[in-house]
Scaffold this motif. Structure first.
Motif: not given
Length: 541
Positions: A197, A201, A204-205, A232, A235, A243-244, A247, A250-251
């Motif tokens: 995880t 994360v 991806s960020l 993503l 994810a 969580i997906t 994320l 945020i993206t």
């Protein structure tokens, strides 16, 4: 006359608590909308301050979807208050606030009507949310918002402002509503945070930071913006939906913020071109991730339902097998019960005659017979009740011995010689104990029935290619030549249901193995159970 005030007092307390809860909900909804609107007004481009993203629309629609009509008054007040703060006249602020509320109610109604109390766990749900609910809700919000602004500022062209507002509202719903709906409706605890995880994360960020900034300039910038997709997608497949969606939001926030600050592949051109390019990219992103996430959840739900169905069929198979073995089990139980009676009578006589030693010996035998009867009942109860359906590491030799012990009193098995050639130190298999026993019971009983009185059944186990293979051979007539050997309800037995081999094959496949049939070295049938072997080796106790 006595007057009780207890009921009145409790009623007043309940009313006060309901009013307090309502006020808290109103404050939370209003504050969330106002904060989201402030964020939306802060990410704008061009001389006309065109907003790239209107998250308050997503907050509003999700609030109505979760809370119903309770959320509508605070939404109207918060939206009106916000527009008043932008130097818009009261009338136009009220129009914009009413439009925002009506838009949220319309989108929530469409979503509920077509997708129910969704947590985006069905393949069709993302399309309903984005292309029906979000399009309709964003259209109403954009229409009323642009109308209010055009009425206040005559220089602004209504037609141009309407679609710009609609795009911003649509994007706000697309990225914020899934986040709130999934977190608001799921009540199960979050899964344990793992290294996988964390890597997904962080990766991806990091890709979002590279793809949406000027970290790598030139012609590659727009191409690199699609580097966020693999992380993503991973994810959506591997991680919890909460969580997906977080994320994903945020993206999108990184992409929008970088564009508003003049960085990245969607900045530095004509404002309308930048706006359109960014939102096409984000629409493709959100649709891709939500569809994959929903399809994954749908598959996992189907797997759980399949496992539940298999467990129910397996229990039915165990009950059927025990029904066929009922006569032998009754005989086995009758022996310790008859012995209990005899020993109890003997103990009573010895006590009357003063033979304390003999009475003590009789009582000891009574206890032994009681233990034997309890062990028989415990084995039956565990087998029929499905205890041990949780997978664990199992020693094959121990499991085979337990099955042979269970079949000791089966009339079909009594007239057959069973040779067991299984080493004690074979690698373990990771399986549900009762389900593994069920497979062995089915194939061994079938072999005993096929070979008949005086026949021979041989069990052999070996390892190879990372698998444990258990073979059950008999010297009977062999398997029938038909393609539906493992098909449910296909049986040549006069009283057979045709479920034993079908259930056994499904159990084997559920454990990552196979169950096949063929001709064995004894001239009869051979059933081969193959399961993945564990690295563990331990002497079977």
């Amino acid at each position: 006359m006595t007057i009780s005030l207890g009921g009145t007092q409790r009623s007043s307390e309940n009313l006060f608590h309901r009013a307090l809860k309502l006020v808290a909900v109103w404050l939370a909804v209003g504050l969330a909308y106002h904060i989201a609107a402030r964020i939306g007004s802060g990410v704008s481009i061009g001389p006309m301050a065109i907003s790239l993203f209107w998250p308050s629309s997503g907050v509003a629609m999700a609030a109505v979807a979760l809370l119903g009509r309770t959320a509508m008054p605070p939404l109207f007040l918060a939206a009106t208050w916000f527009y008043l703060g932008t130097d818009v006249a009261l009338l136009y602020a009220v129009i914009a606030g009413a439009g925002a509320t009506a838009a949220a109610a319309t989108g929530a109604w469409l979503l509920h009507r077509l997708a129910g109390e969704t947590t985006l766990d069905r393949s069709a749900d993302p399309a309903i949310l984005l292309f029906i609910a979000a399009v309709a809700s964003g259209g109403i919000s954009g229409l009323t918002g642009a109308a209010a602004m055009a009425a206040e500022h005559g220089a602004i062209m209504f037609t141009e402002m309407w679609w710009v507002c609609w795009v911003a509202h649509f994007t706000g719903i697309a990225f914020i509503a899934p986040l709130i709906l999934v977190w608001g409706r799921r009540r199960d605890p979050l899964p344990r945070f793992t290294a996988e995880t964390g890597l997904i994360v962080a990766g991806s960020l990091a890709l979002a930071g590279i793809g949406y900034t000027n970290f790598i300039g030139g012609a590659l910038m727009e191409t690199l913006s699609y580097a966020v997709f693999p992380g993503l997608i991973l994810a959506a497949i591997r991680m919890d939906t909460r969580i997906t969606t977080a994320l994903l939001t945020i993206t999108a926030g990184i992409a929008i913020t970088c564009t508003a600050w003049g960085h990245g592949p969607f900045a530095g051109h004509d404002p309308m071109y930048d706006l359109l390019s960014l939102h096409i990219h984000l629409t493709i992103l959100v649709m891709t991730i939500l569809v994959i996430m929903a399809a994954t959840e749908e598959r996992l739900r189907a797997d759980r339902q399949s496992a539940e169905t298999l467990a129910a069929l397996a229990q039915a198979g165990r009950i059927s097998a025990l029904g066929e073995m009922a006569a032998g089990l009754a005989h086995e139980l009758n022996q310790p019960l008859a012995a209990l009676k005899s020993y109890a009578q003997a103990a009573a006589r010895m006590t009357d005659s003063g033979d304390a030693r003999g009475a003590r010996e009789a009582v000891t035998r009574i206890a032994a017979m009681a233990d034997r009867a309890a062990a028989i009942l415990q084995g039956i109860r565990g087998y029929i009740g499905g205890r041990g359906d949780q997978a664990e590491d199992i020693a094959p030799a121990i499991s085979v011995r337990e099955v042979i012990r269970l079949l000791e009193n089966d009339p079909v098995r009594r007239a057959v010689t069973i040779d067991v050639d299984i080493e004690e130190d074979l690698p373990f298999v990771h399986a549900a104990p009762v389900q593994l026993q069920q497979v062995l019971v089915n194939v061994i009983r079938n072999a005993c029935e096929a070979t008949g009185p005086g026949g021979t059944v041989r069990l052999h186990a070996e390892t190879g290619d990372g698998n444990l293979t258990i073979s059950v051979d008999d010297d009977g007539p062999g398997l029938p030549d038909r393609p539906d050997l493992f098909t449910p309800f296909a049986s040549e037995k006069p009283n057979g249901l045709g479920l034993g081999l079908a259930i056994s094959k499904r159990i084997a496949e559920a454990h990552g193995g196979t169950l096949t049939g063929g001709t064995g070295p004894l001239g009869g049938a051979r059933m081969t159970l193959k399961l993945p072997a564990r690295a563990i080796r331990r002497a079977a106790a």
